[in-house]
Design a protein around this motif. Structure first.
Motif, short mmCIF file in Angstrom:
data_model
loop_
_atom_site.label_atom_id
_atom_site.label_comp_id
_atom_site.label_asym_id
_atom_site.label_seq_id
_atom_site.Cartn_x
_atom_site.Cartn_y
_atom_site.Cartn_z
N ALA A 279 28.17 26.43 13.44
CA ALA A 279 28.33 25.65 12.22
C ALA A 279 27.04 25.65 11.40
O ALA A 279 27.08 25.56 10.16
N ASN A 280 25.88 25.75 12.07
CA ASN A 280 24.60 25.76 11.35
C ASN A 280 24.38 27.04 10.56
O ASN A 280 23.42 27.11 9.78
N GLN A 281 25.23 28.02 10.74
CA GLN A 281 25.09 29.25 9.95
C GLN A 281 25.44 29.01 8.49
O GLN A 281 25.12 29.84 7.63
N ARG A 282 26.09 27.90 8.22
CA ARG A 282 26.36 27.52 6.82
C ARG A 282 25.51 26.31 6.49
O ARG A 282 25.57 25.29 7.17
N ALA A 283 24.72 26.44 5.44
CA ALA A 283 23.71 25.42 5.11
C ALA A 283 24.36 24.17 4.54
O ALA A 283 25.44 24.21 3.92
N ASP A 284 23.68 23.05 4.74
CA ASP A 284 24.10 21.77 4.15
C ASP A 284 23.42 21.58 2.79
O ASP A 284 22.24 21.91 2.63
N PRO A 309 19.46 24.87 1.02
CA PRO A 309 18.53 25.71 1.80
C PRO A 309 18.88 27.18 1.65
O PRO A 309 20.05 27.57 1.60
N LEU A 310 17.85 28.01 1.58
CA LEU A 310 18.04 29.45 1.45
C LEU A 310 17.85 30.10 2.82
O LEU A 310 16.74 30.16 3.34
N GLN A 311 18.93 30.56 3.41
CA GLN A 311 18.86 31.21 4.72
C GLN A 311 18.52 32.68 4.52
O GLN A 311 19.32 33.58 4.76
N TRP A 312 17.29 32.92 4.11
CA TRP A 312 16.89 34.27 3.73
C TRP A 312 16.62 35.16 4.95
O TRP A 312 16.61 36.39 4.82
N ASP A 313 16.41 34.56 6.14
CA ASP A 313 16.17 35.38 7.34
C ASP A 313 17.19 35.00 8.41
O ASP A 313 16.85 34.72 9.55
N ARG A 314 18.45 35.05 8.04
CA ARG A 314 19.51 34.57 8.91
C ARG A 314 19.60 35.34 10.23
O ARG A 314 19.84 34.75 11.29
N LYS A 315 19.35 36.64 10.19
CA LYS A 315 19.50 37.44 11.42
C LYS A 315 18.46 37.08 12.47
O LYS A 315 18.69 37.27 13.67
N ARG A 320 20.19 34.40 15.83
CA ARG A 320 19.57 34.41 17.15
C ARG A 320 19.75 33.06 17.87
O ARG A 320 19.88 33.00 19.10
N GLU A 321 19.77 31.99 17.09
CA GLU A 321 20.04 30.69 17.70
C GLU A 321 21.43 30.67 18.30
O GLU A 321 21.63 30.19 19.42
N LEU A 322 22.41 31.19 17.56
CA LEU A 322 23.78 31.25 18.08
C LEU A 322 23.86 32.13 19.32
O LEU A 322 24.51 31.77 20.31
N ALA A 323 23.19 33.28 19.29
CA ALA A 323 23.21 34.18 20.45
C ALA A 323 22.61 33.49 21.68
O ALA A 323 23.10 33.64 22.80
N GLY A 324 21.53 32.74 21.46
CA GLY A 324 20.91 32.02 22.58
C GLY A 324 21.84 30.96 23.16
O GLY A 324 21.94 30.81 24.39
#
Length: 443
Positions: A279-284, A309-315, A320-324
Protein backbone atom coordinates in the motif's frame (compact mmCIF):
# COMPACT_ATOMS: atom_id res chain seq x y z
CA UNK A 1 -8.76 -16.03 56.51
CA UNK A 2 -11.92 -14.08 55.71
CA UNK A 3 -13.72 -14.01 52.38
CA UNK A 4 -13.40 -10.20 52.36
CA UNK A 5 -9.62 -10.62 52.11
CA UNK A 6 -10.02 -12.72 48.97
CA UNK A 7 -12.53 -10.24 47.58
CA UNK A 8 -10.01 -7.40 48.02
CA UNK A 9 -7.12 -9.42 46.69
CA UNK A 10 -8.83 -10.72 43.59
CA UNK A 11 -11.21 -7.85 42.88
CA UNK A 12 -11.08 -6.79 39.20
CA UNK A 13 -9.57 -3.39 38.43
CA UNK A 14 -9.66 -1.21 35.34
CA UNK A 15 -7.04 -3.39 33.68
CA UNK A 16 -9.31 -6.44 34.02
CA UNK A 17 -12.39 -5.14 32.26
CA UNK A 18 -12.86 -8.44 30.45
CA UNK A 19 -12.95 -10.51 33.63
CA UNK A 20 -16.51 -11.80 33.83
CA UNK A 21 -18.45 -12.55 36.98
CA UNK A 22 -18.00 -16.25 36.33
CA UNK A 23 -14.23 -15.90 36.14
CA UNK A 24 -14.20 -13.78 39.25
CA UNK A 25 -16.19 -16.40 41.14
CA UNK A 26 -13.75 -19.05 39.91
CA UNK A 27 -10.84 -16.94 41.14
CA UNK A 28 -12.43 -16.71 44.60
CA UNK A 29 -12.98 -20.47 44.66
CA UNK A 30 -9.41 -21.19 43.65
CA UNK A 31 -8.13 -18.71 46.21
CA UNK A 32 -10.04 -20.65 48.84
CA UNK A 33 -8.34 -23.81 47.63
CA UNK A 34 -4.95 -22.14 48.07
CA UNK A 35 -5.78 -20.95 51.58
CA UNK A 36 -6.74 -24.47 52.65
CA UNK A 37 -3.93 -26.23 50.78
CA UNK A 38 -2.05 -27.16 53.94
CA UNK A 39 -4.95 -29.27 55.21
CA UNK A 40 -6.52 -30.31 51.93
CA UNK A 41 -5.55 -32.94 49.39
CA UNK A 42 -5.38 -31.62 45.85
CA UNK A 43 -6.36 -33.64 42.83
CA UNK A 44 -4.44 -33.10 39.62
CA UNK A 45 -7.27 -31.06 38.12
CA UNK A 46 -7.52 -28.81 41.17
CA UNK A 47 -3.78 -28.20 41.17
CA UNK A 48 -3.89 -27.19 37.50
CA UNK A 49 -6.83 -24.86 38.08
CA UNK A 50 -4.96 -23.17 40.91
CA UNK A 51 -1.82 -22.81 38.80
CA UNK A 52 -3.71 -21.25 35.90
CA UNK A 53 -5.73 -18.92 38.16
CA UNK A 54 -2.69 -17.50 39.96
CA UNK A 55 -0.42 -17.19 36.93
CA UNK A 56 0.80 -13.64 36.32
CA UNK A 57 2.09 -14.64 32.90
CA UNK A 58 -1.45 -15.21 31.64
CA UNK A 59 -2.49 -11.83 33.05
CA UNK A 60 0.43 -10.22 31.24
CA UNK A 61 -0.66 -11.79 27.95
CA UNK A 62 -4.19 -10.47 28.47
CA UNK A 63 -2.75 -6.98 28.94
CA UNK A 64 -0.64 -7.39 25.80
CA UNK A 65 -3.72 -8.37 23.78
CA UNK A 66 -5.73 -5.45 25.21
CA UNK A 67 -2.91 -3.04 24.36
CA UNK A 68 -2.72 -4.31 20.78
CA UNK A 69 -6.50 -4.01 20.34
CA UNK A 70 -6.46 -0.42 21.62
CA UNK A 71 -3.55 0.54 19.36
CA UNK A 72 -5.25 -1.14 16.40
CA UNK A 73 -8.20 1.25 16.76
CA UNK A 74 -5.85 4.24 16.97
CA UNK A 75 -3.83 3.06 13.95
CA UNK A 76 -6.97 2.96 11.82
CA UNK A 77 -7.62 6.71 12.22
CA UNK A 78 -6.36 9.58 10.12
CA UNK A 79 -3.37 11.47 11.56
CA UNK A 80 -4.21 14.50 13.67
CA UNK A 81 -4.61 17.74 11.68
CA UNK A 82 -1.79 20.24 12.08
CA UNK A 83 -2.50 23.83 13.12
CA UNK A 84 -0.13 26.32 11.50
CA UNK A 85 0.26 29.91 12.75
CA UNK A 86 2.82 32.39 11.51
CA UNK A 87 3.70 35.74 9.99
CA UNK A 88 4.73 35.92 6.35
CA UNK A 89 6.97 38.55 4.74
CA UNK A 90 7.78 40.57 7.86
CA UNK A 91 10.11 43.55 6.98
CA UNK A 92 13.45 43.53 8.85
CA UNK A 93 14.87 46.90 7.80
CA UNK A 94 13.73 50.30 6.55
CA UNK A 95 11.04 52.49 7.98
CA UNK A 96 8.58 49.56 8.28
CA UNK A 97 11.08 47.30 10.06
CA UNK A 98 9.34 44.69 12.27
CA UNK A 99 5.93 46.29 11.82
CA UNK A 100 2.77 44.42 10.86
CA UNK A 101 0.19 46.04 8.62
CA UNK A 102 2.36 48.69 6.95
CA UNK A 103 3.70 46.65 4.05
CA UNK A 104 1.20 45.14 1.66
CA UNK A 105 3.09 41.81 1.57
CA UNK A 106 3.12 41.26 5.36
CA UNK A 107 0.42 38.85 6.50
CA UNK A 108 -0.67 37.12 9.64
CA UNK A 109 -1.33 33.50 8.75
CA UNK A 110 -3.40 30.75 10.40
CA UNK A 111 -4.11 27.49 8.68
CA UNK A 112 -4.77 23.76 9.02
CA UNK A 113 -3.13 20.90 7.15
CA UNK A 114 -4.32 17.31 7.03
CA UNK A 115 -2.55 14.22 5.73
CA UNK A 116 -5.04 12.22 3.65
CA UNK A 117 -3.82 8.70 4.38
CA UNK A 118 -5.22 6.11 2.00
CA UNK A 119 -7.96 3.89 3.41
CA UNK A 120 -6.09 0.67 2.56
CA UNK A 121 -3.04 1.87 4.52
CA UNK A 122 -5.16 2.63 7.55
CA UNK A 123 -6.81 -0.76 7.25
CA UNK A 124 -3.49 -2.65 7.08
CA UNK A 125 -1.96 -0.62 9.92
CA UNK A 126 -4.91 -1.58 12.08
CA UNK A 127 -4.87 -5.19 10.84
CA UNK A 128 -1.19 -5.51 11.67
CA UNK A 129 -1.85 -4.60 15.32
CA UNK A 130 -4.88 -6.91 15.44
CA UNK A 131 -2.53 -9.72 14.38
CA UNK A 132 -0.30 -8.70 17.29
CA UNK A 133 -3.31 -9.17 19.58
CA UNK A 134 -3.93 -12.59 18.05
CA UNK A 135 -0.29 -13.48 18.66
CA UNK A 136 -0.60 -12.42 22.30
CA UNK A 137 -3.61 -14.69 22.68
CA UNK A 138 -1.71 -17.55 21.05
CA UNK A 139 1.17 -16.95 23.45
CA UNK A 140 -1.33 -17.07 26.30
CA UNK A 141 -2.52 -20.47 25.08
CA UNK A 142 1.11 -21.64 24.90
CA UNK A 143 1.70 -20.41 28.45
CA UNK A 144 -1.50 -22.10 29.66
CA UNK A 145 -0.44 -25.42 28.15
CA UNK A 146 3.02 -25.11 29.72
CA UNK A 147 1.52 -24.31 33.13
CA UNK A 148 -0.88 -27.25 32.98
CA UNK A 149 1.88 -29.58 31.79
CA UNK A 150 4.49 -28.46 34.35
CA UNK A 151 1.94 -28.53 37.16
CA UNK A 152 0.92 -32.06 36.17
CA UNK A 153 4.54 -33.24 36.15
CA UNK A 154 5.15 -31.67 39.58
CA UNK A 155 1.96 -33.22 40.93
CA UNK A 156 2.97 -36.64 39.59
CA UNK A 157 6.42 -36.30 41.17
CA UNK A 158 4.79 -35.64 44.55
CA UNK A 159 2.33 -38.51 44.12
CA UNK A 160 4.82 -41.19 43.07
CA UNK A 161 7.57 -40.19 45.47
CA UNK A 162 4.90 -40.56 48.16
CA UNK A 163 4.18 -44.06 46.87
CA UNK A 164 7.89 -44.85 47.00
CA UNK A 165 8.16 -43.52 50.54
CA UNK A 166 5.26 -45.77 51.58
CA UNK A 167 6.93 -48.80 49.99
CA UNK A 168 10.18 -48.05 51.83
CA UNK A 169 8.31 -47.57 55.12
CA UNK A 170 6.59 -50.94 54.79
CA UNK A 171 9.86 -52.68 54.06
CA UNK A 172 11.54 -50.87 56.97
CA UNK A 173 8.82 -52.17 59.29
CA UNK A 174 9.50 -55.72 58.10
CA UNK A 175 13.25 -55.13 58.46
CA UNK A 176 12.79 -54.14 62.10
CA UNK A 177 10.75 -57.28 62.68
CA UNK A 178 13.54 -59.32 61.11
CA UNK A 179 16.06 -57.69 63.47
CA UNK A 180 13.89 -58.65 66.43
CA UNK A 181 13.59 -62.21 65.08
CA UNK A 182 17.35 -62.43 64.57
CA UNK A 183 18.01 -61.20 68.10
CA UNK A 184 15.49 -63.68 69.53
CA UNK A 185 17.07 -66.52 67.56
CA UNK A 186 20.52 -65.52 68.77
CA UNK A 187 19.36 -65.50 72.38
CA UNK A 188 17.81 -68.93 71.86
CA UNK A 189 21.01 -70.30 70.39
CA UNK A 190 19.49 -70.79 66.90
CA UNK A 191 21.15 -67.85 65.17
CA UNK A 192 24.40 -65.94 64.98
CA UNK A 193 25.41 -62.40 65.67
CA UNK A 194 26.24 -62.06 61.96
CA UNK A 195 22.52 -62.47 61.21
CA UNK A 196 21.73 -59.57 63.53
CA UNK A 197 24.36 -57.36 61.90
CA UNK A 198 23.09 -58.30 58.42
CA UNK A 199 19.53 -57.38 59.40
CA UNK A 200 20.66 -54.07 60.84
CA UNK A 201 22.68 -53.32 57.69
CA UNK A 202 19.59 -54.02 55.60
CA UNK A 203 17.59 -51.56 57.72
CA UNK A 204 20.29 -48.91 57.37
CA UNK A 205 20.26 -49.36 53.60
CA UNK A 206 16.48 -48.91 53.59
CA UNK A 207 16.76 -45.82 55.78
CA UNK A 208 19.33 -44.32 53.41
CA UNK A 209 17.11 -45.05 50.43
CA UNK A 210 14.21 -43.55 52.31
CA UNK A 211 16.18 -40.35 52.97
CA UNK A 212 16.91 -39.99 49.26
CA UNK A 213 13.25 -40.47 48.36
CA UNK A 214 12.22 -38.01 51.10
CA UNK A 215 14.57 -35.44 49.56
CA UNK A 216 13.01 -35.96 46.15
CA UNK A 217 9.55 -35.65 47.66
CA UNK A 218 10.37 -32.37 49.44
CA UNK A 219 11.79 -30.93 46.22
CA UNK A 220 8.70 -32.06 44.29
CA UNK A 221 6.38 -30.49 46.87
CA UNK A 222 8.35 -27.23 46.66
CA UNK A 223 8.04 -27.17 42.87
CA UNK A 224 4.32 -27.93 43.07
CA UNK A 225 3.89 -25.12 45.60
CA UNK A 226 5.47 -22.77 43.05
CA UNK A 227 2.41 -23.41 40.86
CA UNK A 228 -0.37 -23.81 43.43
CA UNK A 229 0.81 -21.23 45.96
CA UNK A 230 1.23 -23.54 48.97
CA UNK A 231 2.43 -27.02 49.78
CA UNK A 232 -0.34 -29.59 49.88
CA UNK A 233 -0.93 -33.32 49.89
CA UNK A 234 -2.05 -34.91 46.63
CA UNK A 235 -4.73 -37.50 46.03
CA UNK A 236 -6.61 -39.14 43.20
CA UNK A 237 -4.35 -41.10 40.86
CA UNK A 238 -4.96 -40.01 37.24
CA UNK A 239 -5.63 -42.45 34.42
CA UNK A 240 -2.34 -42.47 32.50
CA UNK A 241 -3.50 -45.16 30.07
CA UNK A 242 -5.30 -42.76 27.72
CA UNK A 243 -4.44 -39.41 26.16
CA UNK A 244 -6.53 -36.79 24.38
CA UNK A 245 -5.18 -37.34 20.89
CA UNK A 246 -5.23 -39.87 18.09
CA UNK A 247 -1.98 -41.75 18.71
CA UNK A 248 -2.01 -43.12 15.16
CA UNK A 249 -2.30 -39.65 13.58
CA UNK A 250 -1.32 -36.87 16.01
CA UNK A 251 -0.84 -34.32 13.23
CA UNK A 252 -4.44 -33.08 13.45
CA UNK A 253 -3.97 -31.98 17.06
CA UNK A 254 -0.44 -30.72 16.43
CA UNK A 255 -1.82 -28.19 13.96
CA UNK A 256 -3.36 -26.54 17.04
CA UNK A 257 -0.17 -26.73 19.09
CA UNK A 258 0.23 -23.37 20.88
CA UNK A 259 3.80 -22.82 19.68
CA UNK A 260 2.72 -23.56 16.12
CA UNK A 261 -0.17 -21.13 16.59
CA UNK A 262 2.30 -18.45 17.74
CA UNK A 263 4.36 -18.89 14.57
CA UNK A 264 1.17 -18.86 12.50
CA UNK A 265 0.25 -15.51 14.06
CA UNK A 266 3.80 -14.29 13.37
CA UNK A 267 3.30 -15.25 9.75
CA UNK A 268 0.04 -13.26 9.73
CA UNK A 269 1.91 -10.24 11.14
CA UNK A 270 4.56 -10.54 8.42
CA UNK A 271 1.84 -10.77 5.77
CA UNK A 272 0.15 -7.65 7.16
CA UNK A 273 3.51 -5.83 7.00
CA UNK A 274 3.85 -6.92 3.37
CA UNK A 275 0.35 -5.68 2.57
CA UNK A 276 1.17 -2.37 4.21
CA UNK A 277 4.43 -2.10 2.23
CA UNK A 278 2.46 -2.73 -0.95
CA UNK A 279 0.00 0.00 0.00
CA UNK A 280 2.95 2.35 0.64
CA UNK A 281 3.83 2.17 -3.04
CA UNK A 282 1.11 4.77 -3.54
CA UNK A 283 1.89 8.06 -1.83
CA UNK A 284 -0.42 9.88 0.56
CA UNK A 285 -1.45 13.44 -0.19
CA UNK A 286 -1.73 16.31 2.26
CA UNK A 287 -4.20 19.22 1.99
CA UNK A 288 -3.77 22.64 3.59
CA UNK A 289 -6.03 25.68 3.99
CA UNK A 290 -4.71 28.96 5.40
CA UNK A 291 -6.23 32.39 6.14
CA UNK A 292 -3.84 35.36 5.71
CA UNK A 293 -4.63 38.75 7.21
CA UNK A 294 -2.89 41.89 5.92
CA UNK A 295 -3.03 45.52 6.99
CA UNK A 296 -6.32 47.40 7.02
CA UNK A 297 -5.46 49.06 3.72
CA UNK A 298 -5.13 45.76 1.97
CA UNK A 299 -7.42 42.81 1.30
CA UNK A 300 -7.11 39.56 3.23
CA UNK A 301 -6.25 36.32 1.46
CA UNK A 302 -6.92 32.59 1.56
CA UNK A 303 -4.43 29.93 0.44
CA UNK A 304 -5.23 26.34 -0.54
CA UNK A 305 -2.57 23.76 -1.26
CA UNK A 306 -1.91 20.08 -1.92
CA UNK A 307 1.34 18.26 -1.07
CA UNK A 308 2.32 15.06 -2.89
CA UNK A 309 5.49 13.04 -2.07
CA UNK A 310 7.59 12.33 -5.14
CA UNK A 311 8.60 8.67 -5.25
CA UNK A 312 11.45 9.38 -7.62
CA UNK A 313 13.54 6.33 -6.56
CA UNK A 314 10.76 3.79 -6.17
CA UNK A 315 12.80 0.78 -7.30
CA UNK A 316 15.33 1.31 -4.51
CA UNK A 317 12.88 2.35 -1.79
CA UNK A 318 9.27 1.21 -2.01
CA UNK A 319 9.94 -1.84 -4.22
CA UNK A 320 12.82 -3.05 -2.05
CA UNK A 321 10.80 -2.50 1.10
CA UNK A 322 8.03 -4.67 -0.33
CA UNK A 323 10.52 -7.35 -1.40
CA UNK A 324 11.99 -7.40 2.11
CA UNK A 325 8.58 -7.77 3.74
CA UNK A 326 7.65 -10.61 1.37
CA UNK A 327 10.91 -12.35 2.25
CA UNK A 328 9.96 -12.11 5.94
CA UNK A 329 6.64 -13.78 5.14
CA UNK A 330 8.48 -16.69 3.54
CA UNK A 331 10.83 -16.84 6.54
CA UNK A 332 7.86 -17.10 8.93
CA UNK A 333 6.30 -19.85 6.79
CA UNK A 334 9.54 -21.84 6.72
CA UNK A 335 10.05 -21.52 10.49
CA UNK A 336 6.49 -22.65 11.15
CA UNK A 337 6.82 -25.68 8.87
CA UNK A 338 10.15 -26.65 10.43
CA UNK A 339 8.78 -26.39 13.97
CA UNK A 340 5.72 -28.43 13.00
CA UNK A 341 7.94 -31.20 11.64
CA UNK A 342 10.08 -31.15 14.78
CA UNK A 343 7.06 -31.29 17.08
CA UNK A 344 5.51 -34.13 15.11
CA UNK A 345 8.70 -36.21 15.32
CA UNK A 346 9.03 -35.46 19.03
CA UNK A 347 5.41 -36.34 19.78
CA UNK A 348 5.57 -39.58 17.80
CA UNK A 349 8.69 -40.54 19.76
CA UNK A 350 6.97 -39.75 23.05
CA UNK A 351 3.95 -41.83 22.02
CA UNK A 352 6.19 -44.82 21.32
CA UNK A 353 7.95 -44.40 24.69
CA UNK A 354 4.64 -43.96 26.53
CA UNK A 355 3.16 -47.08 24.94
CA UNK A 356 6.32 -49.04 25.73
CA UNK A 357 6.19 -47.81 29.33
CA UNK A 358 2.58 -48.96 29.66
CA UNK A 359 3.48 -52.37 28.27
CA UNK A 360 6.41 -52.78 30.67
CA UNK A 361 4.33 -51.53 33.58
CA UNK A 362 1.64 -54.08 32.78
CA UNK A 363 4.30 -56.81 32.82
CA UNK A 364 5.54 -55.60 36.20
CA UNK A 365 2.00 -55.64 37.58
CA UNK A 366 1.02 -59.04 36.17
CA UNK A 367 4.25 -60.99 36.60
CA UNK A 368 7.33 -59.33 38.06
CA UNK A 369 5.88 -57.91 41.29
CA UNK A 370 3.81 -61.02 42.20
CA UNK A 371 6.85 -63.20 41.48
CA UNK A 372 9.10 -61.11 43.75
CA UNK A 373 6.50 -61.24 46.53
CA UNK A 374 6.05 -64.99 46.19
CA UNK A 375 9.82 -65.51 46.29
CA UNK A 376 10.05 -63.52 49.54
CA UNK A 377 7.25 -65.59 51.08
CA UNK A 378 8.82 -68.87 49.98
CA UNK A 379 12.26 -67.95 51.35
CA UNK A 380 10.70 -66.69 54.59
CA UNK A 381 8.76 -69.96 54.99
CA UNK A 382 11.96 -71.91 54.33
CA UNK A 383 13.80 -69.82 56.93
CA UNK A 384 11.10 -70.54 59.50
CA UNK A 385 11.45 -74.23 58.70
CA UNK A 386 15.22 -74.08 59.11
CA UNK A 387 15.89 -74.64 55.40
CA UNK A 388 17.12 -71.10 54.54
CA UNK A 389 19.37 -68.55 56.12
CA UNK A 390 18.47 -65.07 57.26
CA UNK A 391 20.83 -63.72 54.59
CA UNK A 392 18.67 -65.37 51.93
CA UNK A 393 15.55 -63.82 53.49
CA UNK A 394 17.16 -60.37 53.48
CA UNK A 395 18.27 -60.79 49.87
CA UNK A 396 14.73 -61.74 48.84
CA UNK A 397 13.34 -58.74 50.72
CA UNK A 398 15.84 -56.41 49.06
CA UNK A 399 14.91 -57.82 45.67
CA UNK A 400 11.22 -57.29 46.36
CA UNK A 401 11.80 -53.70 47.52
CA UNK A 402 13.96 -52.89 44.50
CA UNK A 403 11.39 -54.42 42.18
CA UNK A 404 8.60 -52.31 43.71
CA UNK A 405 10.70 -49.15 43.48
CA UNK A 406 11.64 -49.95 39.88
CA UNK A 407 7.96 -50.38 39.06
CA UNK A 408 7.14 -47.03 40.65
CA UNK A 409 10.03 -45.31 38.83
CA UNK A 410 8.80 -46.80 35.56
CA UNK A 411 5.25 -45.65 36.32
CA UNK A 412 6.53 -42.16 37.12
CA UNK A 413 8.48 -42.00 33.84
CA UNK A 414 5.40 -43.20 31.95
CA UNK A 415 3.23 -40.66 33.80
CA UNK A 416 5.61 -37.83 32.82
CA UNK A 417 5.26 -38.85 29.16
CA UNK A 418 1.49 -39.00 29.62
CA UNK A 419 1.48 -35.45 31.02
CA UNK A 420 3.60 -34.14 28.17
CA UNK A 421 1.27 -35.72 25.60
CA UNK A 422 -2.03 -35.13 27.35
CA UNK A 423 -1.35 -31.44 27.99
CA UNK A 424 0.32 -30.70 24.69
CA UNK A 425 -2.37 -28.08 24.15
CA UNK A 426 -4.59 -26.43 26.79
CA UNK A 427 -7.26 -28.72 28.13
CA UNK A 428 -10.15 -26.67 26.72
CA UNK A 429 -8.65 -26.68 23.21
CA UNK A 430 -8.01 -30.42 23.30
CA UNK A 431 -11.57 -31.07 24.49
CA UNK A 432 -13.00 -28.87 21.75
CA UNK A 433 -10.83 -30.57 19.13
CA UNK A 434 -11.96 -34.02 20.26
CA UNK A 435 -15.60 -32.90 20.19
CA UNK A 436 -15.24 -31.57 16.64
CA UNK A 437 -13.67 -34.84 15.54
CA UNK A 438 -16.57 -36.84 16.98
CA UNK A 439 -19.10 -34.58 15.22
CA UNK A 440 -17.29 -35.01 11.89
CA UNK A 441 -17.11 -38.78 12.35
CA UNK A 442 -20.85 -38.95 13.13
CA UNK A 443 -21.61 -37.15 9.86
Amino acid sequence: MSSSFFARRYAPTGGFRKLSKIKFALALLLAAYAAQAQTQELTLGQAQQLAVARSRQLTAQDHAADAAHEMAVAAGQLPDPVLKVGIDNLPINGSDRLTIGSDFMTMRRIGVSQELTRADKLRWRSARLEREADKAQAEKQAATAAIQRDTAISWLEVFYTGQMADAIAKQATLARQEIEAAEAAYRGGRGSQADILAARSALLALDDRGSEIARRRRVARTVLARWTGAEAAVAGKPDIDTIRMDTAEPGALLAHHPQIAVLTRQQDIAQADANLAQANQRADWSAEVAFQQRGSAYSNMVSIGISVPLQWDRKNRQDRELAGKLALVEQAKAERDEMLRGHEAEVRTQIVEWQSGKERLSRYTRETLPLAGERSEVVLAAYRGGKATLAEVLAARRNETETRLQALELELDTARLWAQLNFLVPEDLATGHASNNRQQESK
